[in-house]
Design an enzyme around this catalytic site. Structure first.
Site, PDB file in Angstrom:
ATOM      1  N   GLU A 288      56.166 138.804  98.773  1.00  0.00           N
ATOM      2  CA  GLU A 288      56.195 137.453  98.189  1.00  0.00           C
ATOM      3  C   GLU A 288      57.089 137.427  96.950  1.00  0.00           C
ATOM      4  O   GLU A 288      57.820 136.474  96.710  1.00  0.00           O
ATOM      5  CB  GLU A 288      54.782 136.977  97.836  1.00  0.00           C
ATOM      6  CG  GLU A 288      53.895 136.720  99.031  1.00  0.00           C
ATOM      7  CD  GLU A 288      54.545 135.811 100.059  1.00  0.00           C
ATOM      8  OE1 GLU A 288      55.044 134.740  99.697  1.00  0.00           O
ATOM      9  OE2 GLU A 288      54.561 136.193 101.249  1.00  0.00           O
ATOM     10  N   TRP A 291      60.378 136.899  98.112  1.00  0.00           N
ATOM     11  CA  TRP A 291      60.770 135.504  98.364  1.00  0.00           C
ATOM     12  C   TRP A 291      61.310 134.862  97.081  1.00  0.00           C
ATOM     13  O   TRP A 291      62.219 134.046  97.100  1.00  0.00           O
ATOM     14  CB  TRP A 291      59.582 134.699  98.906  1.00  0.00           C
ATOM     15  CG  TRP A 291      59.459 134.834 100.399  1.00  0.00           C
ATOM     16  CD1 TRP A 291      58.629 135.690 101.066  1.00  0.00           C
ATOM     17  CD2 TRP A 291      60.201 134.118 101.407  1.00  0.00           C
ATOM     18  NE1 TRP A 291      58.800 135.533 102.426  1.00  0.00           N
ATOM     19  CE2 TRP A 291      59.761 134.571 102.663  1.00  0.00           C
ATOM     20  CE3 TRP A 291      61.187 133.131 101.374  1.00  0.00           C
ATOM     21  CZ2 TRP A 291      60.270 134.081 103.867  1.00  0.00           C
ATOM     22  CZ3 TRP A 291      61.698 132.643 102.581  1.00  0.00           C
ATOM     23  CH2 TRP A 291      61.245 133.114 103.800  1.00  0.00           C
ATOM     24  N   TRP A 319      66.006 109.199 106.776  1.00  0.00           N
ATOM     25  CA  TRP A 319      64.792 109.102 105.957  1.00  0.00           C
ATOM     26  C   TRP A 319      64.373 107.634 105.870  1.00  0.00           C
ATOM     27  O   TRP A 319      65.230 106.747 105.935  1.00  0.00           O
ATOM     28  CB  TRP A 319      65.041 109.617 104.526  1.00  0.00           C
ATOM     29  CG  TRP A 319      65.560 111.005 104.423  1.00  0.00           C
ATOM     30  CD1 TRP A 319      66.817 111.389 104.059  1.00  0.00           C
ATOM     31  CD2 TRP A 319      64.830 112.221 104.662  1.00  0.00           C
ATOM     32  NE1 TRP A 319      66.914 112.768 104.062  1.00  0.00           N
ATOM     33  CE2 TRP A 319      65.700 113.311 104.431  1.00  0.00           C
ATOM     34  CE3 TRP A 319      63.522 112.511 105.060  1.00  0.00           C
ATOM     35  CZ2 TRP A 319      65.326 114.639 104.576  1.00  0.00           C
ATOM     36  CZ3 TRP A 319      63.139 113.833 105.203  1.00  0.00           C
ATOM     37  CH2 TRP A 319      64.037 114.878 104.966  1.00  0.00           C
ATOM     38  N   TRP A 396      60.784 123.517  99.243  1.00  0.00           N
ATOM     39  CA  TRP A 396      60.958 122.188  99.860  1.00  0.00           C
ATOM     40  C   TRP A 396      61.909 122.247 101.038  1.00  0.00           C
ATOM     41  O   TRP A 396      61.660 121.661 102.084  1.00  0.00           O
ATOM     42  CB  TRP A 396      61.424 121.177  98.808  1.00  0.00           C
ATOM     43  CG  TRP A 396      60.236 120.669  98.048  1.00  0.00           C
ATOM     44  CD1 TRP A 396      59.761 121.149  96.859  1.00  0.00           C
ATOM     45  CD2 TRP A 396      59.313 119.651  98.471  1.00  0.00           C
ATOM     46  NE1 TRP A 396      58.615 120.481  96.510  1.00  0.00           N
ATOM     47  CE2 TRP A 396      58.319 119.553  97.480  1.00  0.00           C
ATOM     48  CE3 TRP A 396      59.240 118.815  99.579  1.00  0.00           C
ATOM     49  CZ2 TRP A 396      57.255 118.643  97.572  1.00  0.00           C
ATOM     50  CZ3 TRP A 396      58.186 117.908  99.669  1.00  0.00           C
ATOM     51  CH2 TRP A 396      57.217 117.835  98.679  1.00  0.00           C
TER      52      TRP A 396
HETATM   53  P1  FAD Z   1      51.224 134.994  94.712  1.00  0.00           P
HETATM   54  O1  FAD Z   1      50.834 134.800  96.135  1.00  0.00           O
HETATM   55  O2  FAD Z   1      50.334 135.802  93.879  1.00  0.00           O
HETATM   56  O3  FAD Z   1      52.694 135.591  94.723  1.00  0.00           O
HETATM   57  C1  FAD Z   1      53.236 136.346  93.619  1.00  0.00           C
HETATM   58  C2  FAD Z   1      54.537 135.720  93.152  1.00  0.00           C
HETATM   59  O4  FAD Z   1      55.503 135.746  94.194  1.00  0.00           O
HETATM   60  C3  FAD Z   1      54.423 134.262  92.751  1.00  0.00           C
HETATM   61  O5  FAD Z   1      53.951 134.118  91.438  1.00  0.00           O
HETATM   62  C4  FAD Z   1      55.847 133.768  92.938  1.00  0.00           C
HETATM   63  O6  FAD Z   1      56.655 134.083  91.831  1.00  0.00           O
HETATM   64  C5  FAD Z   1      56.324 134.583  94.127  1.00  0.00           C
HETATM   65  N1  FAD Z   1      56.147 133.788  95.349  1.00  0.00           N
HETATM   66  C6  FAD Z   1      55.051 133.710  96.131  1.00  0.00           C
HETATM   67  N2  FAD Z   1      55.297 132.911  97.193  1.00  0.00           N
HETATM   68  C7  FAD Z   1      56.561 132.463  97.056  1.00  0.00           C
HETATM   69  C8  FAD Z   1      57.393 131.601  97.824  1.00  0.00           C
HETATM   70  N3  FAD Z   1      56.972 131.046  98.960  1.00  0.00           N
HETATM   71  N4  FAD Z   1      58.642 131.352  97.380  1.00  0.00           N
HETATM   72  C9  FAD Z   1      59.107 131.916  96.243  1.00  0.00           C
HETATM   73  N5  FAD Z   1      58.367 132.746  95.470  1.00  0.00           N
HETATM   74  C10 FAD Z   1      57.110 133.020  95.878  1.00  0.00           C
HETATM   75  N6  FAD Z   1      56.817 128.692  93.350  1.00  0.00           N
HETATM   76  C11 FAD Z   1      57.165 128.644  92.044  1.00  0.00           C
HETATM   77  O7  FAD Z   1      57.035 129.631  91.338  1.00  0.00           O
HETATM   78  N7  FAD Z   1      57.684 127.491  91.511  1.00  0.00           N
HETATM   79  C12 FAD Z   1      57.857 126.355  92.251  1.00  0.00           C
HETATM   80  O8  FAD Z   1      58.351 125.355  91.728  1.00  0.00           O
HETATM   81  C13 FAD Z   1      57.452 126.384  93.609  1.00  0.00           C
HETATM   82  N8  FAD Z   1      57.546 125.271  94.387  1.00  0.00           N
HETATM   83  C14 FAD Z   1      57.167 125.328  95.700  1.00  0.00           C
HETATM   84  C15 FAD Z   1      57.299 124.181  96.492  1.00  0.00           C
HETATM   85  C16 FAD Z   1      56.919 124.207  97.830  1.00  0.00           C
HETATM   86  C17 FAD Z   1      57.065 122.953  98.673  1.00  0.00           C
HETATM   87  C18 FAD Z   1      56.403 125.389  98.390  1.00  0.00           C
HETATM   88  C19 FAD Z   1      55.980 125.423  99.835  1.00  0.00           C
HETATM   89  C20 FAD Z   1      56.279 126.534  97.623  1.00  0.00           C
HETATM   90  C21 FAD Z   1      56.655 126.530  96.275  1.00  0.00           C
HETATM   91  N9  FAD Z   1      56.543 127.676  95.463  1.00  0.00           N
HETATM   92  C22 FAD Z   1      56.930 127.613  94.143  1.00  0.00           C
HETATM   93  C23 FAD Z   1      56.157 128.992  96.029  1.00  0.00           C
HETATM   94  C24 FAD Z   1      54.663 129.358  95.979  1.00  0.00           C
HETATM   95  O9  FAD Z   1      53.867 128.300  96.429  1.00  0.00           O
HETATM   96  C25 FAD Z   1      54.184 129.769  94.588  1.00  0.00           C
HETATM   97  O10 FAD Z   1      55.073 130.709  94.033  1.00  0.00           O
HETATM   98  C26 FAD Z   1      52.802 130.411  94.644  1.00  0.00           C
HETATM   99  O11 FAD Z   1      51.865 129.534  95.224  1.00  0.00           O
HETATM  100  C27 FAD Z   1      52.376 130.789  93.247  1.00  0.00           C
HETATM  101  O12 FAD Z   1      51.064 131.277  93.217  1.00  0.00           O
HETATM  102  P2  FAD Z   1      50.776 132.790  92.864  1.00  0.00           P
HETATM  103  O13 FAD Z   1      51.476 133.170  91.615  1.00  0.00           O
HETATM  104  O14 FAD Z   1      49.284 132.963  92.881  1.00  0.00           O
HETATM  105  O15 FAD Z   1      51.433 133.539  94.096  1.00  0.00           O
END
Ligand code: FAD
Length: 490
Positions: A288, A291, A319, A396
């Site tokens: 993650e 990502w 749209w 997005w």
């Molecule tokens: P954990 O599951 O603990 O993951 C650890 C870290 O990995 C996160 O803190 C984050 O930095 C990174 N990460 C995890 N999943 C993703 C992912 N899908 N894409 C990129 N990095 C990821 N994340 C943001 O940080 N900022 C945003 O503005 C953002 N907008 C999003 C918009 C949409 C529509 C979607 C579907 C996802 C978005 N995310 C965003 C990704 C993700 O949802 C969040 O990073 C995650 O939910 C953060 O929670 P966590 O720190 O507990 O994640």
């Protein structure tokens, strides 16, 4: 003031460390470079002028920034002197501060958004012309976006080979600890409160119940995750009712912790653990983090994508033009689709939303409501504490089906099925939609399917206590697929 000028002349040389989104002392290469050079350090945060960035922090991010700067100031004061706060334009502020302190060097950690790259490049050049040593460093990423290339020499557009290449280079196994001592130098500073970062509305008051901005809060979040959630992360990360993810995202965005520190801590935890669950949980977790790297890689190489779809066919996507009222219902959590509404209310109240629910609400907005993904991304930008241009753009575009390695367009998340699968007992829904709490589990995710008797028993009149669904999920799904077909064959 005079006292400081004398110090400037007689003491060791000074260097400015320009803090931006690297609000930490540990594993901070800019700070380390200044310290290792034996310089007295002038730590400054410059509140950028609005013309410097088209993506100034949104409302929720400003709340975080305020508290994060306060935390950094406290941490610096333990070393003798606080954070200097100035206002942009950044170049002028740096030049003035260099004149005032006699600093001969400026260090900062790189940002990777297109506008920041352009601004920082120009600043570096000008400062060097002024005769200052200007250096930028990497605190925010595991790998520089230009360090990874496909075999044919271009940027990656697919995640799996990208991550394989990252693993091939090797994840950081060590990160620098916080400095034991810093020689800090004071300078005149604005007060943090004059930046007016805290929202006027009581909206943000509840954020403090959920979050602890600052380096200490970031370290606590990492330790809690490794101790309590890592072992179940692989499966638990999909359950929005559980506290099964790290919640490190706002800390990472503001650089209160860096990915090297997280990767090193996760790998050390894996090495100590004999539990297979912990091992696979942390492998998934590191992926993650991958990502996040991929998102920055993409925004760096495709800088137009914060505004425009990477898949150019979507420029012609039909749209819905008049989407204001639908967008507002979505923003307020009043679409009548429980999982969507629960997610949007979680976002409003806590400044964060679970990843699975982010995908569901984004799919609903862009596909069932045919609203441009940019409108949803803007709302997230303003309301997410972790709003991050690279991650938000990727999230997005991935969900809308128009980005790199995106979910195929025909994958329209069904919020009812997603809810039944990932929130089977409705714990998440009942937390955020108390008006539906008395419905039995089987009806909770689709109250419009419940019998009149069940609704009456639960004390709900649809359309009064909770909205009727804004759209029919099956019909709107078909419309979305037809809209896609029109650009696919265009
Ligand atoms: P954990 O599951 O603990 O993951 C650890 C870290 O990995 C996160 O803190 C984050 O930095 C990174 N990460 C995890 N999943 C993703 C992912 N899908 N894409 C990129 N990095 C990821 N994340 C943001 O940080 N900022 C945003 O503005 C953002 N907008 C999003 C918009 C949409 C529509 C979607 C579907 C996802 C978005 N995310 C965003 C990704 C993700 O949802 C969040 O990073 C995650 O939910 C953060 O929670 P966590 O720190 O507990 O994640």
């Amino acid at each position: 003031m005079n006292q400081r000028r004398e110090d400037t002349v007689t003491g060791p040389p000074a260097a400015i460390v320009w803090f931006r989104r690297d609000l930490r002392l540990a594993d901070n290469p800019a700070l380390r470079a200044a310290r290792d050079a034996g310089m007295r350090i002038v730590p400054v945060y410059i509140h950028a002028h609005e013309e410097e960035t088209p993506w100034a922090p949104g409302g929720a991010s400003r709340w975080w920034l305020h508290h994060s700067l306060a935390a950094l100031d406290r941490d610096l004061r333990r070393h003798g002197s606080g954070l200097v706060i100035r206002r942009g334009p950044s170049l002028e502020a740096l030049r003035r501060l260099a004149r005032e302190t006699g600093a001969g060097a400026v260090h900062w950690n790189r940002l990777y958004e297109p506008a920041a790259i352009a601004r920082d490049g120009a600043i570096k050049q000008t400062l060097r012309q002024d005769g200052l040593d200007a250096h930028s460093h990497n605190a925010a990423l595991l790998f520089e976006p230009w360090a990874l290339q496909t075999q044919s020499g271009g940027p990656y557009r697919v995640f799996t080979p990208f991550w394989k290449a990252c693993l091939g280079l090797g994840l950081a196994e060590n990160a620098a600890p916080p400095p034991e001592a810093l020689a800090l130098m004071a300078a005149e500073s604005e007060s943090l409160n004059t930046l007016g970062l805290l929202p006027q509305r009581p909206w943000a008051d509840a954020f403090a119940d959920h979050w602890q901005p600052g380096e200490r809060g970031a370290q606590d979040a990492l330790a809690t995750f490794l101790d309590r959630a890592a072992a179940d992360y692989a499966a638990g990360r999909d359950l929005p009712s559980e506290r099964a993810t790290s919640r490190l995202s706002p800390h990472l965005h503001f650089g209160e912790i860096g990915p090297r520190q997280i990767a090193a801590a996760a790998q050390a935890h894996m090495a100590r653990s004999t539990d297979r669950g912990t091992f696979s949980g942390l492998e998934t977790f590191l992926r993650e983090l991958g990502w996040r790297e991929f998102a920055h890689h993409l925004l760096f190489h495709f800088p137009q994508t914060s505004e425009r779809s990477l898949d150019a066919r979507f420029e012609a996507f039909p749209w819905t033009r008049d989407h204001a009222s639908r967008l507002e219902a979505w923003q307020r959590g009043r679409t009548g689709i429980p999982l969507v509404d629960a997610g949007m209310r979680e976002l409003w109240h806590t400044g964060w939303m679970h990843n699975r629910v982010r995908m569901v609400v984004a799919s609903f907005l862009t596909k069932n409501l045919l609203t441009p993904w940019q409108a949803g991304a803007r709302w997230f930008w303003d309301t997410l504490l972790d709003a991050d241009l690279a991650n938000n753009t990727l999230g997005w575009q991935w969900t809308a089906g128009c980005g790199a390695d995106a979910a195929p367009y025909f994958r329209v998340f069904n919020p009812v099925l997603q809810g039944r699968k990932f929130d089977p007992q409705g714990r998440y829904l009942r937390r955020w939609l108390p008006e539906l709490a008395r419905l039995p589990d089987k009806d909770l995710h689709a109250p419009w399917e419940a019998s009149a008797q069940t609704l009456q028993h639960a004390g709900i009149r649809l359309g009064r206590d909770y909205p009727n669904p804004l759209v029919d999920l099956a019909v709107s799904r078909k419309q979305a697929l037809a809209a896609y077909q029109s650009i696919k064959t265009a």
